[in-house]
Motif scaffolding. Sequence first.
Motif, PDB file in Angstrom:
ATOM      1  N   GLU A  93       0.836  -1.207   0.000  1.00 27.08           N
ATOM      2  CA  GLU A  93       0.000   0.000   0.000  1.00 27.08           C
ATOM      3  C   GLU A  93       0.871   1.259   0.000  1.00 27.08           C
ATOM      4  OE1 GLU A  93      -3.160   0.597  -0.237  1.00 27.08           O
ATOM      5  OE2 GLU A  93      -4.051  -1.398  -0.058  1.00 27.08           O
TER       6      GLU A  93
ATOM      7  N   ARG B 115       1.554   4.243  -3.206  1.00 27.99           N
ATOM      8  CA  ARG B 115       1.331   5.678  -3.020  1.00 27.99           C
ATOM      9  C   ARG B 115       2.623   6.479  -3.163  1.00 27.99           C
ATOM     10  NH1 ARG B 115      -2.817   2.222  -2.026  1.00 27.99           N
ATOM     11  NH2 ARG B 115      -4.793   3.356  -1.857  1.00 27.99           N
TER      12      ARG B 115
ATOM     13  N   GLY C  23       3.566   7.015  -6.773  1.00 27.66           N
ATOM     14  CA  GLY C  23       2.802   8.087  -7.389  1.00 27.66           C
ATOM     15  C   GLY C  23       3.343   9.457  -7.026  1.00 27.66           C
ATOM     16  N   LEU C  24       3.734   9.632  -5.774  1.00 29.57           N
ATOM     17  CA  LEU C  24       4.289  10.912  -5.337  1.00 29.57           C
ATOM     18  C   LEU C  24       5.634  11.198  -5.988  1.00 29.57           C
ATOM     19  CD1 LEU C  24       3.551  10.985  -1.485  1.00 29.57           C
ATOM     20  CD2 LEU C  24       2.663  12.576  -3.196  1.00 29.57           C
TER      21      LEU C  24
ATOM     22  N   LEU D   1       1.069  12.084   1.855  1.00 33.10           N
ATOM     23  CA  LEU D   1       0.915  10.637   1.779  1.00 33.10           C
ATOM     24  C   LEU D   1      -0.322  10.175   2.544  1.00 33.10           C
ATOM     25  CD1 LEU D   1       2.195   8.120   0.606  1.00 33.10           C
ATOM     26  CD2 LEU D   1       3.744   8.030   2.574  1.00 33.10           C
TER      27      LEU D   1
ATOM     28  N   LEU E 238      -3.472  10.178   0.632  1.00 31.97           N
ATOM     29  CA  LEU E 238      -3.614   9.142  -0.388  1.00 31.97           C
ATOM     30  C   LEU E 238      -3.844   7.757   0.202  1.00 31.97           C
ATOM     31  CD1 LEU E 238      -0.632  10.219  -2.690  1.00 31.97           C
ATOM     32  CD2 LEU E 238      -3.066  10.719  -3.038  1.00 31.97           C
ATOM     33  N   LEU E 239      -3.415   7.551   1.435  1.00 29.17           N
ATOM     34  CA  LEU E 239      -3.463   6.231   2.055  1.00 29.17           C
ATOM     35  C   LEU E 239      -4.842   5.912   2.623  1.00 29.17           C
ATOM     36  CD1 LEU E 239      -0.078   6.338   4.006  1.00 29.17           C
ATOM     37  CD2 LEU E 239      -0.666   4.664   2.227  1.00 29.17           C
TER      38      LEU E 239
END
Length: 262
Positions: free
Chosen positions: A32, A36, A39-40, A81, A84-85
Amino acid sequence: MRRTIRLLIAYDGSGYRGWQRQRQGEPTIQEELEIRLAGLCRQPVTLHGAGRTDAGVHALGMVAHFHTEAAIPLVAFSKGLNALLPKDIRILGAEEAPPDFHSRFSALGKTYRYDFCTGPVQLPGSRLYQAHCPGPFVLARLQPALAVLIGTHDFSSFERSGSRDKEATCGRGAIRTLTRASCVPVLGCAEHWSLRFTGDGFLRQMVRILAGTLIEIGQGKRPAAELTAVLAAQDRTAAGPTAPACGLFLERIHYAVPIFCR
């Protein structure tokens, strides 16, 4: 410029197959986070944790690090983050680390907590975060056993069977040092308890097997004096049952130089 970023992570492990990425694609904490972070950073990211936790185990202070060349501010690795999580994984802190820092190999030790309830009925809201071990529990029975655990021992009796090649000659085998082993009532309630262990390392399921054995002692199912013989046996069958994963929390990773200043 290559950066080393370390994260302080808390998570509810109830819906995951543990920390480590799984080949079969089952949900894990590491996967997970890596999705993310990729993507960052706009590039693949490999996250290195300070250790592994099994399915259903929780963490309050997991430390992990990764390398990136992305020139984005630190706040993106905490607040960004978290946005997004999923809600069951939270970043408590993010900071730049020295290039030679390694979450696992730089660690000096860990602290684990094991929570359990001994009352006849467990409240539904605690079922994912406490083991239910109904029966009379007397703390005084436990104290001599806790004292025996302190120090350096071969903890083979408290290791999951088949988790390590016992014929291997490299490494330290099952030798570990515990500097703390305690049990206290939670919020003064006689039916809710926390065991805590601090040591320089832990074997696979060691804390859960210690918990299962100590709970049996506290409930009078085996004498505290037996623990010395259990350690000496270096045999998993000599110890008690493996306590459920839901009661286990990774509380803290210890380093020579304090990190995150918490």
